[in-house]
Scaffold this motif. Structure first.
Motif, PDB file in Angstrom:
ATOM      1  N   GLY A  96      35.969  44.240  47.505  1.00  0.00           N
ATOM      2  CA  GLY A  96      35.672  43.729  46.164  1.00  0.00           C
ATOM      3  C   GLY A  96      35.459  44.819  45.134  1.00  0.00           C
ATOM      4  O   GLY A  96      34.923  44.573  44.054  1.00  0.00           O
ATOM      5  N   LEU A  97      35.822  46.064  45.473  1.00  0.00           N
ATOM      6  CA  LEU A  97      35.716  47.157  44.511  1.00  0.00           C
ATOM      7  C   LEU A  97      37.001  47.216  43.712  1.00  0.00           C
ATOM      8  O   LEU A  97      38.081  47.357  44.284  1.00  0.00           O
ATOM      9  CB  LEU A  97      35.495  48.491  45.232  1.00  0.00           C
ATOM     10  N   ALA A  98      36.880  47.088  42.409  1.00  0.00           N
ATOM     11  CA  ALA A  98      38.080  47.119  41.568  1.00  0.00           C
ATOM     12  C   ALA A  98      37.737  47.745  40.237  1.00  0.00           C
ATOM     13  O   ALA A  98      36.570  47.869  39.870  1.00  0.00           O
ATOM     14  CB  ALA A  98      38.612  45.697  41.364  1.00  0.00           C
ATOM     15  N   GLY A  99      38.747  48.119  39.499  1.00  0.00           N
ATOM     16  CA  GLY A  99      38.546  48.658  38.158  1.00  0.00           C
ATOM     17  C   GLY A  99      38.257  50.140  38.165  1.00  0.00           C
ATOM     18  O   GLY A  99      38.157  50.768  39.211  1.00  0.00           O
ATOM     19  N   GLY A 100      38.161  50.697  36.983  1.00  0.00           N
ATOM     20  CA  GLY A 100      37.929  52.123  36.847  1.00  0.00           C
ATOM     21  C   GLY A 100      39.214  52.906  36.989  1.00  0.00           C
ATOM     22  O   GLY A 100      40.297  52.348  37.168  1.00  0.00           O
TER      23      GLY A 100
END
Ligand code: MBD
Ligand code: FE
Length: 281
Positions: A96-100
């Protein structure tokens, strides 16, 4: 003439002995890996009818590769580093790690221990007259809050596409700095716009790439490690737009989100250091 031996008891037993499966001592993980790797090597020899001449030329190739110190250069050329990134991206997505800013590969030319600066760093030693580059950015957490005191470890090539330390003609840590972000999470670096990198033309990596009909060029790029206590380490680069190799990188490291248009700020003169002394806002 093709012969089938992989399924024979003789080869199965050989593989088990090679990997030490019948030994109490040793490391089980290494045994499992070596067993599988040698199984697959034997299988390739069988499937592709590799001749003894082809096999020994591969062995001598690996010898030369090591002698030239190019194992970690061939790896990205064969897509290994990019493949590991694809796996880490998939792991992040699953967690669930997204973005950046997206990750991309480290490459083989990082050197630890570059001078540590607060907020601003002049990266070039002033000996090469290139286009002056100002790198500015803000390090934030996943919510977009600026992170003060984060470490931005930056390294890039010179006008010849060469990296200090590996290129002994450059001064120590030339074009390598660690910058601590200021209270607003900002960092600024002044340097010279790098040239693209090319594999050593007489090296082992380029020799194999030639056999594949491929070039060994990378676009002009700048490497970053971004780290802050309590946060996941980020390894990334920016790839400069307008380079012949921006979208044709032999190491497969370019990502759309990482392509930036570098505008020269001014032209530097060799031997001169310019008047930027503090953070530019
Ligand atoms: C480089 O400068 C680099 O970044 C990579 C990935 C491979 C070779 C040289
Ligand atoms: Fe590089």
């Amino acid at each position: 003439m093709s012969v089938k031996t992989m399924q024979t008891q003789e080869v199965k037993e050989l593989l088990e002995k090679v990997a030490g499966l019948n030994q109490a001592a040793g490391n089980d993980r290494i045994k499992t890996i070596v067993h599988r790797v040698m199984h697959d090597v034997f299988q390739i020899i069988e499937d592709l009818d590799i001749t003894p001449e082809e096999f020994w030329s591969a062995v001598y190739y690996i010898n030369d590769l090591g002698k030239n110190g190019e194992a970690a250069l061939l790896a990205p050329g064969l897509g290994m580093d990019k493949y590991l990134d694809i796996r880490m991206d998939a792991e992040d997505a699953q967690a669930g790690l997204a973005g950046g800013t997206p990750r991309t590969i480290e490459g083989p030319l990082y050197v630890a221990g570059a001078p540590l600066c607060d907020g601003f760093a002049r990266m070039d030693d002033g000996t090469q007259a290139g286009d002056i580059m100002l790198l500015t950015g803000v390090v934030t957490d996943e919510q977009g809050n600026p992170l003060a005191g984060a470490t931005v470890d930056v390294w890039h090539a010179d006008l010849k596409g060469a990296y200090s330390y590996f290129d002994q003609s450059q001064s120590e840590y030339n074009l390598r700095r660690r910058i601590k972000t200021d209270a607003l999470g900002r960092y600024v670096a002044q340097s010279i716009i790098p040239s693209g990198y090319g594999c050593p033309p007489e090296g082992s990596t380029q020799a194999l790439l030639n056999q594949l009909g491929r070039h060994g060029q990378r676009p002009a790029h700048i490497h970053f490690f971004i780290s802050a206590p309590g946060h996941k380490h980020l390894t990334t680069q920016i790839n400069l737009a307008g380079d012949e190799y921006t979208y044709d990188d032999f190491a497969f490291a370019t990502r759309d989100e990482l392509v930036v248009d570098a505008r020269p700020v001014a032209r530097s003169a060799a031997g001169e250091r310019h008047g930027v002394t503090g953070p530019v806002t």
